[in-house]
Design a protein around this motif. Structure first.
Motif, PDB file in Angstrom:
ATOM      1  N   UNK A 773       0.933  -1.759   0.009  1.00 33.78           N
ATOM      2  CA  UNK A 773      -0.092  -0.060   0.843  1.00 33.78           C
ATOM      3  C   UNK A 773       0.665   1.103  -0.296  1.00 33.78           C
ATOM      4  N   UNK A 774       2.034   1.324   1.118  1.00 37.48           N
ATOM      5  CA  UNK A 774       2.476   2.684   1.241  1.00 37.48           C
ATOM      6  C   UNK A 774       3.173   2.604  -0.417  1.00 37.48           C
ATOM      7  N   UNK A 775       3.963   1.759  -0.911  1.00 39.95           N
ATOM      8  CA  UNK A 775       4.780   2.260  -2.542  1.00 39.95           C
ATOM      9  C   UNK A 775       3.325   2.631  -3.262  1.00 39.95           C
ATOM     10  N   UNK A 776       2.623   1.760  -2.987  1.00 36.04           N
ATOM     11  CA  UNK A 776       1.495   2.653  -4.525  1.00 36.04           C
ATOM     12  C   UNK A 776       1.134   3.972  -3.870  1.00 36.04           C
ATOM     13  N   UNK A 777       1.040   4.428  -2.789  1.00 33.07           N
ATOM     14  CA  UNK A 777       0.930   6.259  -2.747  1.00 33.07           C
ATOM     15  C   UNK A 777       1.915   6.699  -3.379  1.00 33.07           C
ATOM     16  N   UNK A 778       3.043   6.299  -2.690  1.00 33.56           N
ATOM     17  CA  UNK A 778       4.287   7.267  -3.836  1.00 33.56           C
ATOM     18  C   UNK A 778       4.289   7.357  -4.872  1.00 33.56           C
ATOM     19  N   UNK A 779       4.096   5.912  -5.531  1.00 31.56           N
ATOM     20  CA  UNK A 779       4.220   5.737  -6.625  1.00 31.56           C
ATOM     21  C   UNK A 779       2.756   6.407  -7.613  1.00 31.56           C
ATOM     22  N   UNK A 780       1.684   7.110  -7.111  1.00 31.94           N
ATOM     23  CA  UNK A 780       0.790   8.063  -7.392  1.00 31.94           C
ATOM     24  C   UNK A 780       0.890   9.621  -7.859  1.00 31.94           C
ATOM     25  N   UNK A 781       1.735   9.834  -6.545  1.00 33.02           N
ATOM     26  CA  UNK A 781       2.533  11.085  -7.378  1.00 33.02           C
ATOM     27  C   UNK A 781       3.460  10.907  -8.214  1.00 33.02           C
ATOM     28  N   UNK A 782       3.945  10.134  -8.728  1.00 28.32           N
ATOM     29  CA  UNK A 782       5.117  10.419  -9.610  1.00 28.32           C
ATOM     30  C   UNK A 782       4.215  10.124 -10.928  1.00 28.32           C
ATOM     31  N   UNK A 801     -10.102   9.086  -9.126  1.00 26.81           N
ATOM     32  CA  UNK A 801     -11.001   7.969  -8.349  1.00 26.81           C
ATOM     33  C   UNK A 801      -9.829   6.631  -7.788  1.00 26.81           C
ATOM     34  N   UNK A 802      -8.700   6.821  -7.859  1.00 21.60           N
ATOM     35  CA  UNK A 802      -8.288   5.503  -6.559  1.00 21.60           C
ATOM     36  C   UNK A 802      -7.827   6.359  -5.698  1.00 21.60           C
ATOM     37  N   UNK A 803      -7.279   7.202  -5.715  1.00 19.09           N
ATOM     38  CA  UNK A 803      -6.827   8.316  -3.962  1.00 19.09           C
ATOM     39  C   UNK A 803      -7.034   9.267  -4.468  1.00 19.09           C
ATOM     40  N   UNK A 804      -8.800  10.195  -4.159  1.00 16.49           N
ATOM     41  CA  UNK A 804      -8.835  11.251  -4.546  1.00 16.49           C
ATOM     42  C   UNK A 804      -8.014  12.390  -3.616  1.00 16.49           C
ATOM     43  N   UNK A 805      -7.789  11.522  -1.992  1.00 10.71           N
ATOM     44  CA  UNK A 805      -7.117  12.791  -1.188  1.00 10.71           C
ATOM     45  C   UNK A 805      -5.337  13.050  -1.987  1.00 10.71           C
ATOM     46  N   UNK A 806      -4.926  12.036  -2.388  1.00 11.34           N
ATOM     47  CA  UNK A 806      -3.465  12.001  -3.088  1.00 11.34           C
ATOM     48  C   UNK A 806      -3.904  13.224  -4.141  1.00 11.34           C
ATOM     49  N   UNK A 807      -5.420  12.807  -4.935  1.00 10.18           N
ATOM     50  CA  UNK A 807      -4.799  13.442  -6.194  1.00 10.18           C
ATOM     51  C   UNK A 807      -5.484  14.684  -5.980  1.00 10.18           C
ATOM     52  N   UNK A 808      -4.564  16.072  -5.512  1.00  9.25           N
ATOM     53  CA  UNK A 808      -5.027  17.131  -5.732  1.00  9.25           C
ATOM     54  C   UNK A 808      -5.280  17.991  -7.077  1.00  9.25           C
ATOM     55  N   UNK A 809      -6.641  18.695  -7.304  1.00 13.36           N
ATOM     56  CA  UNK A 809      -6.780  19.297  -9.139  1.00 13.36           C
ATOM     57  C   UNK A 809      -6.003  19.849  -9.571  1.00 13.36           C
ATOM     58  N   UNK A 810      -5.509  21.119  -8.319  1.00 11.08           N
ATOM     59  CA  UNK A 810      -4.009  21.903  -9.070  1.00 11.08           C
ATOM     60  C   UNK A 810      -2.724  22.261  -8.526  1.00 11.08           C
ATOM     61  N   UNK A 811      -2.385  21.327  -9.811  1.00 10.04           N
ATOM     62  CA  UNK A 811      -1.095  20.526  -8.851  1.00 10.04           C
ATOM     63  C   UNK A 811      -0.114  20.891 -10.390  1.00 10.04           C
ATOM     64  N   UNK A 812       0.639  21.799  -9.757  1.00  9.60           N
ATOM     65  CA  UNK A 812       1.785  22.237 -10.862  1.00  9.60           C
ATOM     66  C   UNK A 812       2.046  20.789 -12.035  1.00  9.60           C
ATOM     67  N   UNK A 813       2.019  22.350 -13.199  1.00 11.53           N
ATOM     68  CA  UNK A 813       2.784  21.459 -14.466  1.00 11.53           C
ATOM     69  C   UNK A 813       3.713  22.105 -15.064  1.00 11.53           C
ATOM     70  N   UNK A 814       4.537  20.632 -15.746  1.00 11.10           N
ATOM     71  CA  UNK A 814       5.380  21.638 -16.312  1.00 11.10           C
ATOM     72  C   UNK A 814       5.165  21.478 -17.800  1.00 11.10           C
TER      73      UNK A 814
END
Length: 1942
Positions: A773-782, A801-814
């Motif tokens: 589980x921990x590994x999946x959370x880390x991987x989602x960010x990337x 849909x998988x991790x609503x709390x981790x995926x915030x909508x306004x994130x910095x894009x490159x």
């Protein structure tokens, strides 16, 4: 720069050990002189002096080698094995850094060890049809080989030792894949040979220590078809390297200075022929002379003369022809050796004689070794006269061949001595292989790249790369190699790519300036106490500047691409330090320093965290090789920099490193900037700019809130549980002012989409492992960052849909500019829709069509397994798991290389014996084959695991009994898996015998004398006969080791002397009984003991003394007061020996040595030993006795030993027609010897035993010659002198029995014997008549009549009748041949009755009934029907007192005839129902036994019939009863036996006691484990054993040889089935249901039996089932074959059973009332709470469940609001346990917890909701409904009430959410607007649970403008969304809730 770890001082363990090892030298010293003299003044000083010199000398010669530890079992081990050689000692030790080294073996040999090495020899088990031997049937023998100058010792791990003499001087020996390779040292006079001679081979192979040493041949690949095959005879070739996998070798040509690589393989037959042709061309006489000179030389050798010089000194004579084609193979084998060559490898290793042949073949020693040998000169002329002996010699057949593969290119300038000093094979990080060889003279490491050709048939070598190196070693653990450069730097390479310098913390590092010289300690390692301490404390404190941590540098991504500046500083000072690199094992390597110390370092791993490993693996598999290697090198440098990251931050480092390589600027990216590299839990980050002000500021707090740490904490479920409010974060503004762009010039930029897709698949794979589980959370960010930058909306939505709390909508894009996007390489497998494994399963369950699921071979193995198992079980596609799985899987590989078709090695086909009927079984068996275990199942998410668990649950109910062990483990049937495990073990290792072995006798019992019955298995017997002490009673009746009680009252008129005589006469009577006991005891203890190979078998004493009350005085027969027959006890002690020997179980491991070891020292016990030998034959162990010993025993001429041995050997080889044994027996039978042979004086009893032996050996074979001889022997007349005059009856009977055995059951189909007229001849023997003219070769013998006995020319029926009668019975056994049977009818007139002995009527009746087998009926009417009318009418029992009605009737004759006929009929009844426990037969026989006892008690009757006759008949009936009830221990029969035991006076002689105690023994055969069989051969054996004429006294063998009484063993078979509870490992009761096949007497029927019980004969049965409800059901189907059941029965009948939950065993709860606890709760009424958690222990013994009940189901004090949860847990637990699927408990609880979290709106991830959705879909799926329809009785897998309640709760919660404002965010989501953050979690839950399509799909679906519900329904159908989703979305989509009105 790379930091190496684990520096420790290295000293070979063997060196230290050698100091204390009592090696050969110490031993020699001690042998030379006694200790006292050793230190005396004169000689000692010299000796001790030389001793010291030797040890100093030995020091210099030491050498050692290391290898990775090899475990026997096959699990990964990480330790080093060391082989240390010094002088004559070799020490093999094992150890690792965590374990101290220990000596495994130490060897001391006679002469100095030249070399020691490990080698694996392969032993082909049996040759296949093809020439090559397939790997499956090869056995590998792991050995250690020790080379001395004249021989090589081989010691295998199993403990076999071989010594092979070497026929030449060996320069070097190498281990290969096939065996050993020897290099002959080329001696000076051979080099160079003059042109006409051809050189001798220089390389030889030995494939096994017992094989020949044969020359190697070489196949030179010519362009023309006839490629030349010749011996390797080029003395300029030196072997420098040999490798096993791939099997190649490397040689160096000393003349051309070139290295060459060869493939080493087995020889093909055509190549052998090509090489051998030379020796078969008989050419010029000169050639003949040559061969013969050698042959003559060899022959002289084989005669034992010692060779002086090599036969090849007259070289010219031998190799006179110069033939270029092939080198000569005239070396031949002397004829005396060829027999030895036939010695199989399985012979005792001590027979290493074989190696002799080698010596006599190539004696290449260069000059005379010792002056003692006399000189024989060989020259062609003096041997040419015997030149025609060539044909008898044989050439040596070569076994290995080498093929040329590659030679290095010739350079212009060649140094003479550029031989490689070190060669190894290494693999780079991407799996490319290199062969590297170090040429020290040029300081070069040359690396040749090689790979397998596509068809795997050969190796292709590529280019050579040179690396400057002083030394090198491979680091196999991480696919790199370590190079020591000339400058003294250690550098790590992977393949030929440089990774970086290795920095060794603890070894002094050079300072940056040369002036700062460091003090150099003389021995840097001396005072280090623990090896793990760094060595810095000896060195001057290092300047910190040198060891700057490179981590801060990493922040600056620009610097990451150049090598770190520390790399550039010079290591000159180290150059004087590291001197060479050696002994690489896994990732450890030893460095030799220039001051003669050695240190061992470990090269760090490439990654430690599972997640990073997976990602690296995935990225590596997708990138082109060159880029992959570069990427890995950069990562490796970053990760292992000195002072590198700790474990925690490995992932952060990986992300930074990866993103830098993709072109990101990680310093500017918000979420990577805050990475915490120190891995501490504190969120304070090092690179934050230090502030001068001491007071904190707001920025600090904001910084903290922005940190990773805070984000992780906030999304952590705990934060929700503690009710912490989320904190508002003010986003730092400046970051967003300028967007970031990517640097497109970086290494991985073009591969970003491929890497992203691979990481996504790894993310999907990790979802299938609930531990990651921990590994999946880390991987989602990337993943989110990459998805956002690649503008992949579908993926972002998916992660949201998988991790609503981790995926915030306004994130910095490159921003990736348009131009740059063009550079990117979009691989073909990239899909716009994110592949989702859960979604795929869901589609399968809903029955929609599915696309193949993409997977990475070797990385996403779980995804593959889940996809295929669902395809098989849910979709029912059986092809899914056969090899072409392409319908469901889509393999992803890097585009650069072609993939060979994938073959799954791990998938073996299910063995044919396994029965597979349905999908569940298929699935379970397939999963086992691919290595899926219960632990894997537990880590699968519960929704995914459900279908698999369902299949397992179905299989568990009704498994097949023959499934392999692993399958039974997976379905949770420990009983079956243990059974299968036992089945796979060889018989000796089986733990069954431990389960059922008896306990060690308690102290009290041990003090008593051994009565020979201590080893019985008390536990099982106490289960079989639990109500009474009958077993103790039997033991009391059968013991013969204690004195008997002689109770004689002294009458007043009897004098003392007479009284003593009276007592002794009484004792003599009692001794008749004591001597008869051992036969019965042998039956009782049959096969109950496993002897200890180091101790002799205990044989209980046969005690013939008595004790007289009241003073307990001893009464002895040897006092001389009365006459005692001579040799009275000799047969009794023979029987005692047999009884002891029969205790040994056939499965015991005993060998020839142990049998001989048991031979007693004093001659008195010889008879017992004779019996012991016979017993060993009966239980099959005598075949192990060496022929030599058999011969030895027979030549002693001891009569008893000969009898025992002959009978034993024959019984062991029953029915085999074994020639060796036939010869052995024939010597003892004059009739089988040629008429002219010398007459041997063979004792009569030995002849009888030999005749029976012939019958046993030829049993059932109808062998004509044997039958003819035996037929004649029945009527053998007495000879002239005293020959054949005594005991003729037993010989005639034996011949008859033997003839019957030879033609057993053949009846009238005796092929080719019609001219012998067997039945007519036998009839004549039976009824008498004129003797026929003796035909055949023996008529000479019988010419002169006997001078003692006048028989005339008629047959003496009294002698021949019994044998002939029984022979007829056996030949026509069970044939129902009426005509023969009528011959055997009892005569029905008084006149005829007078001609037949009443005893013979018994035999005739018996014979007649055995022939008419099917007519035997178990009732007294049938028995009486055998009595002729005349006897019945005039039966004496009518009125004993009346006068006979007519004068001519002889009442006595009639009475005797009647009892004997009845006894004969009863005996046949016993045979017919032997071992069947047939009630009718028992009642019938019991009635007759009672009748006979009554007759004995009525005196007038008894006197007419005769006591003796009645006793005989009673004994016969008793034996019949015991046969029917064999092994059952029936109480009534036991009472009869006990009654007979007590009768000792009067007519009761030795023979009757023998019969009664045999009956007792049969009743308890083998302690209740054995029963009798009714097969033909068993009946033959029983006829011999129970022959109804009993000896009168203990030495009486006149009518029947007593030894034959033991042949009952051949009729005994194990039939006891003992259920053993698998949890407690103790025998228990279990209910069996036994189904009988239908026969002519009864239909197919089913009986219930309570096991442990004796089964009926197996051929009668159809199946056996262990019945519920207490134990798990288990079916053994006999229609498929009996071998499974037979193997169970032969291993003590152990059948493992497992109690079901809530049940107690029959012992604790005989009536089944206590387990009624279940009843109170199964009816789910309002009292569901009545289930007390304490009661759980009645249901299960599983500690986990008991603790669960303890901690989660028991109420505590203040628990008012929690009571509801407790009740829920209790009922769930109850449900799981009673439904027998406790493994579902975690699933129930997980569902419950998830629903509760949803109700509290605390879902930070929607993972569990998806699982619940899968569970619901599974139960609604069509496949599940079908299965339930087929077997509705099976009970639901999950509780029927639980799921609907949960489903309802979820629906309600989500509907409520919609009503309180969720609809707004849902609407904004569907229209593509961002929803508000507070609702995001619930929104994601809604989307996942209701499977709502993405906004993109909805938009594409054309839902705009639809107004009616029906249209919507139609569209939804295309989008594959379920109806309940539609009901909730319709109001939003249609815009007006009113349209919902139906």
């Amino acid at each position: 720069m790379i930091a190496a770890g684990d520096l420790q001082e290295f000293v070979p363990f063997g060196r230290d050990y050698c100091r204390h090892h009592p090696n050969a030298l110490n031993l020699q010293l001690r042998e030379l002189q006694p200790a006292s003299e050793l230190w005396s003044s004169d000689g000692a000083a010299g000796l001790v002096g030389s001793f010291q010199e030797v040890t100093i000398h030995e020091k210099q010669k030491e050498s050692w080698q290391l290898r990775k530890g090899v475990s026997d079992v096959g699990e990964e081990v990480d330790y080093d094995e060391e082989l240390y050689v010094a002088g004559n000692v070799v020490i093999w030790s094992k150890g690792s850094k965590s374990q101290a080294s220990t000596v495994y073996k130490a060897f001391t040999v006679d002469s100095p060890v030249l070399q020691a090495l490990w080698c694996d020899f392969t032993i082909p088990q049996e040759k296949c049809g093809k020439d090559d031997i397939s790997d499956s049937n090869e056995m590998v023998e792991k050995c250690i080989c020790i080379l001395q100058s004249s021989c090589i010792n081989v010691h295998s791990i199993e403990g076999k030792d071989f010594v092979a003499a070497l026929p030449f001087q060996v320069a070097n020996v190498w281990p290969t894949k096939y065996g050993l390779l020897f290099e002959r040292s080329s001696s000076s006079h051979e080099v160079p040979p003059s042109p006409p001679r051809e050189p001798l081979p220089t390389m030889f192979s030995m494939l096994h220590p017992l094989d020949e040493i044969t020359p190697l041949i070489c196949k030179s690949g010519g362009v023309f078809p006839p490629a030349r095959v010749q011996y390797v005879a080029d003395y300029t070739l030196r072997v420098v390297f040999v490798n096993a996998e791939p099997s190649i070798m490397m040689t160096y040509d000393t003349v051309q200075s070139l290295h060459t690589i060869w493939a080493l393989r087995r020889v093909k037959p055509e190549e052998q022929n090509a090489v051998l042709k030379f020796s078969q061309q008989v050419g010029t006489p000169q050639h003949l002379a040559t061969s013969s000179s050698l042959t003559a030389h060899l022959r002289s050798l084989s005669k034992g003369e010692s060779p002086v010089a090599s036969p090849f000194q007259n070289y010219s004579s031998i190799h006179s022809q110069s033939r270029s084609g092939s080198s000569p193979s005239v070396h031949s084998r002397s004829p005396s050796i060829s027999n030895m060559a036939a010695l199989s490898r399985s012979h005792s290793p001590a027979l290493g004689v074989h190696s002799f042949s080698g010596v006599q073949r190539f004696n290449f020693s260069s000059n005379t070794q010792s002056p003692k040998r006399q000189n024989i000169s060989h020259s062609p002329n003096n041997t040419s006269n015997d030149s025609f002996i060539v044909p008898e010699t044989e050439s040596i057949v070569p076994e290995l061949c080498i093929d040329h593969l590659w030679t290095e290119t010739i350079m212009n300038v060649r140094e003479k001595n550029s031989q490689a000093s070190k060669v190894f094979i290494t693999t780079d990080l991407c799996g490319q292989k290199f062969l590297c060889f170090l040429v020290e003279s040029q300081l070069q490491l040359r690396c040749v790249k090689f790979q397998e050709s596509n068809d795997k048939s050969q190796l292709i070598f590529g280019s050579v790369t040179n690396i400057q190196a002083k030394d090198a070693a491979p680091v196999e653990g991480i696919d790199t190699l370590l190079v020591l450069e000339g400058s003294g730097n250690l550098v790590l390479y992977t393949g030929v790519v440089r990774v970086g310098k290795v920095f060794i913390p603890g070894l002094p590092a050079p300072s940056l300036t040369m002036s700062n010289q460091m003090p150099r300690p003389s021995t840097p390692l001396d005072s280090v106490s623990t090896p793990s301490k760094p060595l810095n404390k000896h060195l001057a404190p290092l300047d910190e500047g040198v060891l700057l941590s490179p981590v801060p540098e990493l922040r600056d991504s620009s610097k990451l691409h150049e090598s770190s500046y520390i790399d550039d500083c010079t290591f000159q000072q180290l150059g004087t330090f590291i001197h060479s690199v050696r002994d690489p094992v896994h990732n450890r390597v030893t460095l030799e320093l220039s001051n003669n110390t050695t240190v061992r370092i470990a090269i760090p791993e490439i990654a430690t965290s599972e997640l990073v490993k997976r990602c690296l693996q995935g990225i590596k598999s997708i990138l082109p090789k060159e880029i992959a290697v570069q990427m890995l090198v950069k990562w490796y440098n970053a990760y292992n920099a000195p002072g590198g990251p700790s474990y925690h931050s490995e992932w952060n480092l990986f992300v930074t490193c990866l993103m830098n390589m993709m072109g990101y600027n990680t310093d500017r990216l918000a979420w990577t900037r805050n990475f915490d590299f120190e891995g501490s839990l504190s969120p304070v980050i090092a690179p934050k700019k230090a502030r001068p002000s001491e007071i904190g500021s707001d920025e600090d707090w904001e910084y903290l809130l922005n940190s990773d740490y805070h984000r992780n904490f906030e999304s952590h479920p705990l934060a929700g549980a503690l009710g912490l409010d989320p904190l508002e974060i003010s986003t730092p503004k400046e970051d967003f002012l300028h967007s970031l762009s990517l640097d497109s010039s970086t290494l991985l930029f073009t591969h970003i989409p491929a890497i992203f897709f691979v990481l996504h698949l790894i993310y999907e794979e990790l979802k299938l492992n609930s531990l990651m589980g921990e590994g999946i959370r880390s991987l989602v960010f990337l993943l989110v960052q990459l998805a956002r930058d690649l503008e992949l909306e579908a993926y972002i939505d998916y992660y949201y849909r998988d991790y609503p709390a981790l995926v915030k909508t306004s994130r910095q894009a490159c921003i990736i500019e348009q131009v740059q996007t063009g550079f990117m390489h979009h691989p073909s497998f990239f899909s716009a829709e994110p592949p989702s494994i859960f979604q795929w399963l869901s589609s399968c369950l809903r029955g929609e069509g599915v696309q193949p699921y993409p997977y990475l071979p070797g990385i996403c193995e779980r995804s593959k397994l889940v996809v295929l198992s669902v395809a098989l079980y849910i979709l029912g596609d059986e092809r899914a798991v056969s090899n072409e799985a392409s319908h469901y899987l889509y393999r992803i590989t890097s585009g650069q290389r072609k993939q060979p078709a994938e073959q799954d090695d791990c998938r073996c086909s299910v063995t044919q014996s396994t029965s597979v009927s349905n999908l569940a079984e298929k699935l379970v068996i397939w999963m086992t084959n691919v290595g899926f275990t219960l632990r894997d199942l537990e880590s699968l998410p519960f929704g995914v695991a459900l279908p698999i668990r369902d299949a397992i649950y179905r299989c568990r109910e009704q498994p097949a009994s023959d499934w392999p062990e692993a399958v039974c483990l997976l379905i949770g049937r420990q009983d079956l898996s243990k059974q299968a495990h036992e089945g796979n073990l060889p018989k000796s290792k089986s733990s069954v015998s431990q389960v059922l072995s008896s306990d060690v006798p308690s102290g009290a019992e041990a003090e008593e004398e051994d009565d020979g019955m201590n080893d019985m298995n008390q536990e099982v017997m106490s289960l079989i006969w639990s109500e009474d002490l009958r077993v103790q009673e039997v033991r009391r009746l059968l013991q013969s080791a204690h004195p008997v009680r002689v109770n004689v009252v002294q009458m007043p008129e009897v004098s003392d002397h007479e009284y003593i005589e009276e007592k002794e006469n009484r004792l003599l009577q009692l001794c008749q009984r004591t001597m008869a006991l051992p036969v019965g005891r042998g039956m009782f203890t049959l096969f109950s003991y496993h002897p200890i190979p180091t101790e002799p078998l205990p044989i209980p004493k046969l005690n013939l003394t008595g004790r007289a009350p009241p003073r307990n005085t001893t009464v002895d027969l040897n006092s001389g007061n009365i006459d005692v027959p001579p040799n009275m006890a000799c047969w009794a002690s023979f029987h005692n020996g047999v009884a002891a020997g029969l205790k040994i179980a056939p499965t015991s491991q005993i060998d020839s040595a142990w049998i001989v070891y048991n031979k007693p020292k004093n001659a008195d016990l010889a008879n017992e030993y004779a019996g012991f030998l016979m017993a060993l034959g009966l239980n099959g162990h005598l075949t192990k006795l060496a022929t030599l010993n058999i011969h030895d025993y027979l030549t002693k001429g001891h009569e008893m030993t000969s009898i025992g041995l002959l009978l034993g050997v024959s019984a062991a080889k029953l029915g085999t027609m074994d020639m060796a044994i036939t010869r052995l027996l024939s010597i003892h039978i004059p009739a089988l010897l040629p008429p002219t042979s010398t007459e041997l004086d063979v004792p009569h009893n030995v002849q009888v035993a030999a005749v029976i032996g012939i019958g046993l050996i030829y049993q059932g074979t109808a062998h004509r010659h044997t039958a003819e001889v035996l037929l004649a022997e029945i009527g053998r007349p007495p000879g002239p002198e005293m020959e054949y005059c005594t005991d003729r009856e037993s010989y005639s009977l034996a011949s008859g029995l033997a003839l019957g055995m030879v033609c057993l059951g053949h009846g009238s189909n005796l092929i080719g014997m019609s001219d012998l007229n067997v039945p007519e001849q036998l009839y004549q023997y039976m009824v008498g008549g004129h003797r026929r003219f003796q035909a055949g070769m023996h008529r000479e013998r019988h010419k002169s009549p006997s001078y003692q006995i006048k028989e005339g020319d008629t047959i003496n029926v009294d002698v021949t009748c019994p044998g002939a009668t029984l022979a007829l019975a056996m030949i026509y056994l069970k044939t129902n041949n009426r005509s023969i049977a009528d011959w055997l009818r009892a005569p029905d007139t008084m006149y005829l009755l007078d001609f037949v002995k009443p005893e013979f009527l018994l035999l005739r009746t018996l014979a007649r009934c055995l022939i008419l087998w099917d007519d035997i009926l178990p009732d007294s009417k049938w028995v009486d029907s055998n009595v002729p009318q005349i006897i019945r009418e005039n039966s004496i029992s009518r009125q004993a007192t009346e006068l006979p009605p007519s004068e001519d009737l002889n009442l006595e004759t009639l009475a005797q005839a009647r009892v004997y006929i009845i006894a004969g009929a009863c005996l046949s009844l016993g045979f017919r129902f032997a071992g069947s426990e047939n009630i009718a037969a028992f009642n019938c026989l019991y009635k007759f036994a009672k009748d006979f006892m009554k007759c004995l008690s009525i005196l007038p009757t008894a006197s007419i019939t005769g006591h003796y006759n009645l006793e005989t008949c009673l004994s016969v009936v008793l034996l019949s009863l015991a046969m029917v009830m064999a092994g059952s221990g029936n109480l009534k029969v036991l009472q009869l036996c006990r009654f007979m035991h007590k009768k000792t006076g009067g007519e009761m002689n030795y023979g009757f006691h023998l019969a009664h105690h045999m009956a007792l023994g049969l009743l308890f055969l083998g302690g209740g484990r054995y029963s009798l069989s009714t097969s033909d051969s068993s009946i033959a054996a029983l006829l011999c054993a129970l022959y109804p004429h009993f000896p009168v006294h203990s030495t009486d063998n006149r009518y029947h040889l007593q030894a034959l009484r033991h042949l009952y063993v051949l009729a005994a078979e194990p039939r006891l089935l003992v259920p053993v509870d698998v949890d407690t490992n103790t025998p228990c009761y279990a209910l069996l249901e036994v189904t009988f096949k239908g026969t002519q007497w009864y239909e197919e029927t089913t009986e219930e039996m309570m096991a442990p019980t004796l089964l009926p004969e197996l051929y009668l049965l159809k199946q056996i089932r262990v019945k519920g409800p207490r134990y798990w059901e288990l079916l053994i189907d006999l229609s498929k074959g009996m071998h499974h059941l037979k193997s169970i029965l032969s291993k003590d009948g152990v059948l493992y059973v497992k109690l079901r939950a809530g049940q107690l065993s029959y012992k604790e709860d005989p009536k089944g009332w206590r387990s009624l606890l279940a009843q109170t709760v199964t009816h789910r009424n309002s009292e569901a709470r009545a289930f007390k958690p304490e009661a759980i222990s009645a249901f299960t013994s599983d500690p986990a469940l008991l603790s669960f009940a303890d901690y989660f189901c028991k109420p505590t004090v203040n628990m008012d609001q929690k009571q509801e949860i407790l009740d829920l847990f209790s009922s769930i637990l109850y449900e799981c346990v009673t439904q027998e699927n406790p493994e579902m408990l975690p699933t129930y609880i997980a569902i419950d917890q998830a629903v509760r979290r949803l109700e509290r709106r605390e879902m930070s991830e929607t993972f569990e909701l998806f699982q619940i959705r899968l569970v619901l879909e599974f139960f609604n799926s069509r496949s599940h409904q079908d299965k339930m329809g087929r077997s509705p009785s099976r009970g639901l897998f999950m509780n029927s009430e639980f799921l609907p309640v949960m489903k309802c709760t979820i629906d309600n919660t989500l509907d409520q959410w919609l009503q309180v404002g969720g609809d707004v965010s849902l609407r904004s989501y569907l229209s593509g607007q961002p929803a508000e953050e507070s609702q995001s979690s619930m929104l994601a839950c809604f989307l996942v649970y209701y499977a709502v399509a993405t906004p993109g799909q909805l938009a594409a679906g054309g839902l705009e403008g639809i107004t009616s519900f029906s249209e919507l329904l139609l569209k939804f159908r295309q989008l594959k969304m379920p109806v309940h989703t539609l009901l909730r979305l319709a109001p939003l989509l249609l815009g007006n809730p009113e349209s919902m009105v139906w």
